[in-house]
Design a protein around this motif. Structure first.
Motif, PDB file in Angstrom:
ATOM      1  N   VAL A 114       7.367   2.086   1.835  1.00 52.02           N
ATOM      2  CA  VAL A 114       7.818   0.545   1.724  1.00 52.02           C
ATOM      3  C   VAL A 114       7.095  -0.163   0.717  1.00 52.02           C
ATOM      4  CG1 VAL A 114       8.142  -1.611   2.868  1.00 52.02           C
ATOM      5  CG2 VAL A 114       8.961   0.693   4.335  1.00 52.02           C
ATOM      6  N   VAL A 115       7.789  -0.899  -0.312  1.00 49.36           N
ATOM      7  CA  VAL A 115       6.988  -1.245  -1.217  1.00 49.36           C
ATOM      8  C   VAL A 115       7.156  -3.120  -0.731  1.00 49.36           C
ATOM      9  CG1 VAL A 115       7.139  -2.146  -3.471  1.00 49.36           C
ATOM     10  CG2 VAL A 115       7.958   0.050  -2.960  1.00 49.36           C
ATOM     11  N   VAL A 116       5.800  -3.628  -0.642  1.00 50.40           N
ATOM     12  CA  VAL A 116       5.520  -4.889  -0.307  1.00 50.40           C
ATOM     13  C   VAL A 116       5.436  -5.594  -1.420  1.00 50.40           C
ATOM     14  CG1 VAL A 116       4.497  -6.699   1.314  1.00 50.40           C
ATOM     15  CG2 VAL A 116       5.074  -4.172   1.955  1.00 50.40           C
ATOM     16  N   SER A 117       6.180  -6.718  -1.734  1.00 50.46           N
ATOM     17  CA  SER A 117       6.008  -7.696  -3.073  1.00 50.46           C
ATOM     18  C   SER A 117       5.662  -8.903  -2.953  1.00 50.46           C
ATOM     19  CB  SER A 117       7.037  -7.320  -4.084  1.00 50.46           C
ATOM     20  OG  SER A 117       7.144  -6.097  -4.350  1.00 50.46           O
ATOM     21  N   SER A 118       4.884  -9.571  -3.568  1.00 52.17           N
ATOM     22  CA  SER A 118       4.755 -11.326  -3.423  1.00 52.17           C
ATOM     23  C   SER A 118       3.956 -11.593  -4.643  1.00 52.17           C
ATOM     24  CB  SER A 118       4.340 -11.408  -2.153  1.00 52.17           C
ATOM     25  OG  SER A 118       3.932 -12.838  -1.892  1.00 52.17           O
ATOM     26  N   ASP A 119       3.858 -12.977  -5.153  1.00 47.24           N
ATOM     27  CA  ASP A 119       3.094 -13.329  -5.977  1.00 47.24           C
ATOM     28  C   ASP A 119       1.871 -13.917  -5.115  1.00 47.24           C
ATOM     29  OD1 ASP A 119       4.408 -13.104  -8.381  1.00 47.24           O
ATOM     30  OD2 ASP A 119       5.672 -14.862  -7.937  1.00 47.24           O
ATOM     31  N   ASP A 120       1.815 -14.222  -4.056  1.00 55.78           N
ATOM     32  CA  ASP A 120       0.668 -14.236  -3.034  1.00 55.78           C
ATOM     33  C   ASP A 120      -0.071 -13.218  -2.649  1.00 55.78           C
ATOM     34  OD1 ASP A 120      -0.854 -15.209  -0.772  1.00 55.78           O
ATOM     35  OD2 ASP A 120       0.250 -16.997  -0.442  1.00 55.78           O
ATOM     36  N   GLU A 121      -1.076 -12.663  -3.124  1.00 55.13           N
ATOM     37  CA  GLU A 121      -1.826 -11.410  -2.851  1.00 55.13           C
ATOM     38  C   GLU A 121      -2.109 -11.590  -1.235  1.00 55.13           C
ATOM     39  OE1 GLU A 121      -4.704  -9.937  -5.338  1.00 55.13           O
ATOM     40  OE2 GLU A 121      -5.280  -8.491  -3.915  1.00 55.13           O
ATOM     41  N   ALA A 122      -2.481 -12.452  -0.866  1.00 59.72           N
ATOM     42  CA  ALA A 122      -2.996 -12.429   0.874  1.00 59.72           C
ATOM     43  C   ALA A 122      -1.703 -12.292   1.654  1.00 59.72           C
ATOM     44  CB  ALA A 122      -3.756 -13.875   0.922  1.00 59.72           C
ATOM     45  N   ALA A 123      -0.811 -12.953   1.348  1.00 62.16           N
ATOM     46  CA  ALA A 123       0.632 -12.747   2.140  1.00 62.16           C
ATOM     47  C   ALA A 123       1.114 -11.368   1.963  1.00 62.16           C
ATOM     48  CB  ALA A 123       1.641 -13.762   1.728  1.00 62.16           C
ATOM     49  N   MET A 124       0.959 -10.920   0.800  1.00 62.77           N
ATOM     50  CA  MET A 124       1.479  -9.452   0.511  1.00 62.77           C
ATOM     51  C   MET A 124       0.672  -8.498   1.287  1.00 62.77           C
ATOM     52  SD  MET A 124       1.604  -7.453  -3.183  1.00 62.77           S
ATOM     53  CE  MET A 124      -0.250  -7.358  -3.305  1.00 62.77           C
ATOM     54  N   ARG A 125      -0.660  -8.696   1.421  1.00 61.61           N
ATOM     55  CA  ARG A 125      -1.741  -7.670   2.103  1.00 61.61           C
ATOM     56  C   ARG A 125      -1.485  -7.926   3.513  1.00 61.61           C
ATOM     57  NH1 ARG A 125      -4.294  -4.632  -1.001  1.00 61.61           N
ATOM     58  NH2 ARG A 125      -4.595  -5.141  -3.381  1.00 61.61           N
ATOM     59  N   THR A 126      -1.460  -9.054   4.005  1.00 57.90           N
ATOM     60  CA  THR A 126      -1.038  -9.379   5.316  1.00 57.90           C
ATOM     61  C   THR A 126       0.203  -8.425   5.885  1.00 57.90           C
ATOM     62  OG1 THR A 126      -2.035 -11.369   5.408  1.00 57.90           O
ATOM     63  CG2 THR A 126      -0.598 -11.032   7.335  1.00 57.90           C
ATOM     64  N   ILE A 127       1.338  -8.774   4.941  1.00 55.20           N
ATOM     65  CA  ILE A 127       2.425  -8.015   5.484  1.00 55.20           C
ATOM     66  C   ILE A 127       2.309  -6.506   5.437  1.00 55.20           C
ATOM     67  CG2 ILE A 127       5.142  -7.745   5.213  1.00 55.20           C
ATOM     68  CD1 ILE A 127       4.327 -10.522   6.614  1.00 55.20           C
ATOM     69  N   ALA A 128       1.863  -6.172   4.150  1.00 53.45           N
ATOM     70  CA  ALA A 128       1.498  -4.704   4.281  1.00 53.45           C
ATOM     71  C   ALA A 128       0.918  -4.107   5.605  1.00 53.45           C
ATOM     72  CB  ALA A 128       0.739  -4.583   2.954  1.00 53.45           C
ATOM     73  N   ALA A 129       0.120  -4.945   5.882  1.00 51.72           N
ATOM     74  CA  ALA A 129      -0.995  -4.354   6.960  1.00 51.72           C
ATOM     75  C   ALA A 129      -0.124  -4.338   8.417  1.00 51.72           C
ATOM     76  CB  ALA A 129      -2.106  -5.073   7.189  1.00 51.72           C
ATOM     77  N   LEU A 130       0.787  -5.180   8.487  1.00 51.10           N
ATOM     78  CA  LEU A 130       1.748  -5.159   9.714  1.00 51.10           C
ATOM     79  C   LEU A 130       2.507  -4.020   9.449  1.00 51.10           C
ATOM     80  CD1 LEU A 130       2.680  -8.792  10.114  1.00 51.10           C
ATOM     81  CD2 LEU A 130       1.294  -7.259  11.781  1.00 51.10           C
ATOM     82  N   VAL A 131       3.097  -3.501   8.346  1.00 52.04           N
ATOM     83  CA  VAL A 131       4.152  -2.509   8.387  1.00 52.04           C
ATOM     84  C   VAL A 131       3.368  -1.243   8.338  1.00 52.04           C
ATOM     85  CG1 VAL A 131       5.396  -1.322   6.216  1.00 52.04           C
ATOM     86  CG2 VAL A 131       5.519  -3.640   6.263  1.00 52.04           C
ATOM     87  N   GLU A 132       2.079  -1.052   7.994  1.00 54.42           N
ATOM     88  CA  GLU A 132       1.227   0.136   8.432  1.00 54.42           C
ATOM     89  C   GLU A 132       1.061   0.240   9.813  1.00 54.42           C
ATOM     90  OE1 GLU A 132      -1.239   1.115   4.602  1.00 54.42           O
ATOM     91  OE2 GLU A 132      -1.851  -0.791   5.439  1.00 54.42           O
ATOM     92  N   GLN A 133       1.087  -0.855  10.662  1.00 63.46           N
ATOM     93  CA  GLN A 133       0.840  -0.581  12.065  1.00 63.46           C
ATOM     94  C   GLN A 133       1.753  -0.099  12.728  1.00 63.46           C
ATOM     95  OE1 GLN A 133      -0.908  -4.288  13.776  1.00 63.46           O
ATOM     96  NE2 GLN A 133      -2.039  -4.734  12.012  1.00 63.46           N
ATOM     97  N   ASP A 134       1.505   0.367  13.985  1.00 63.80           N
ATOM     98  CA  ASP A 134       2.458   0.838  14.982  1.00 63.80           C
ATOM     99  C   ASP A 134       2.775  -0.504  15.833  1.00 63.80           C
ATOM    100  OD1 ASP A 134       4.094   1.872  16.883  1.00 63.80           O
ATOM    101  OD2 ASP A 134       2.867   3.477  17.362  1.00 63.80           O
ATOM    102  N   LEU A 135       3.612  -1.048  15.505  1.00 57.71           N
ATOM    103  CA  LEU A 135       3.915  -2.613  15.929  1.00 57.71           C
ATOM    104  C   LEU A 135       4.704  -2.407  17.522  1.00 57.71           C
ATOM    105  CD1 LEU A 135       4.730  -4.636  13.067  1.00 57.71           C
ATOM    106  CD2 LEU A 135       2.557  -4.761  14.309  1.00 57.71           C
ATOM    107  N   ASP A 136       5.238  -1.225  17.594  1.00 61.31           N
ATOM    108  CA  ASP A 136       6.040  -0.768  19.031  1.00 61.31           C
ATOM    109  C   ASP A 136       4.888  -0.440  20.046  1.00 61.31           C
ATOM    110  OD1 ASP A 136       8.558  -0.969  19.747  1.00 61.31           O
ATOM    111  OD2 ASP A 136       8.659   1.113  20.226  1.00 61.31           O
ATOM    112  N   ALA A 137       3.804   0.092  19.555  1.00 61.43           N
ATOM    113  CA  ALA A 137       2.865   0.267  20.359  1.00 61.43           C
ATOM    114  C   ALA A 137       2.192  -0.829  21.447  1.00 61.43           C
ATOM    115  CB  ALA A 137       1.666   1.255  20.022  1.00 61.43           C
ATOM    116  N   GLU A 138       1.914  -1.984  20.879  1.00 62.61           N
ATOM    117  CA  GLU A 138       1.477  -3.196  21.350  1.00 62.61           C
ATOM    118  C   GLU A 138       2.177  -3.710  22.246  1.00 62.61           C
ATOM    119  OE1 GLU A 138       0.582  -5.898  18.025  1.00 62.61           O
ATOM    120  OE2 GLU A 138      -0.334  -4.458  16.797  1.00 62.61           O
TER     121      GLU A 138
END
Length: 86
Positions: free
Chosen positions: A62-86
């Motif tokens: 999945v390609v995550v894009s944003s002009d705000d690098e911090a926001a882009m990295r925050t969302i990218a980190a969520l995409v990489e996590q197993d959010l269904d396991a929490e």
């Protein structure tokens, strides 16, 4: 627009629960962030419904894009996590 490609970490892919968690965080960030599958049209990260239309499964890129690098990295980190396991 800067972008980063990450693999979907949720075992169920970007379905309801992971998409909701990602979209809620994207709304909090107050920045335009988009998600796309490679070669596909980008969708707003603050819409769980649009995230689910990507049809991304566990392990898909999945390609995550944003002009705000911090926001882009925050969302990218969520995409990489197993959010269904929490």
């Amino acid at each position: 627009m800067p972008s980063i490609t990450v693999k979907v970490g949720s075992s169920v892919g970007l379905h309801a629960r992971p998409a909701t968690i990602i979209s809620e965080k994207a709304e909090e960030l107050d920045a335009d962030v988009t998600l796309a599958v490679p070669g596909g049209d980008p969708v707003d990260a603050d819409s769980s419904l649009m995230i689910m239309t990507l049809g991304a499964s566990c392990g898909d890129d999945v390609v995550v894009s944003s002009d705000d690098e911090a926001a882009m990295r925050t969302i990218a980190a969520l995409v990489e996590q197993d959010l269904d396991a929490e």
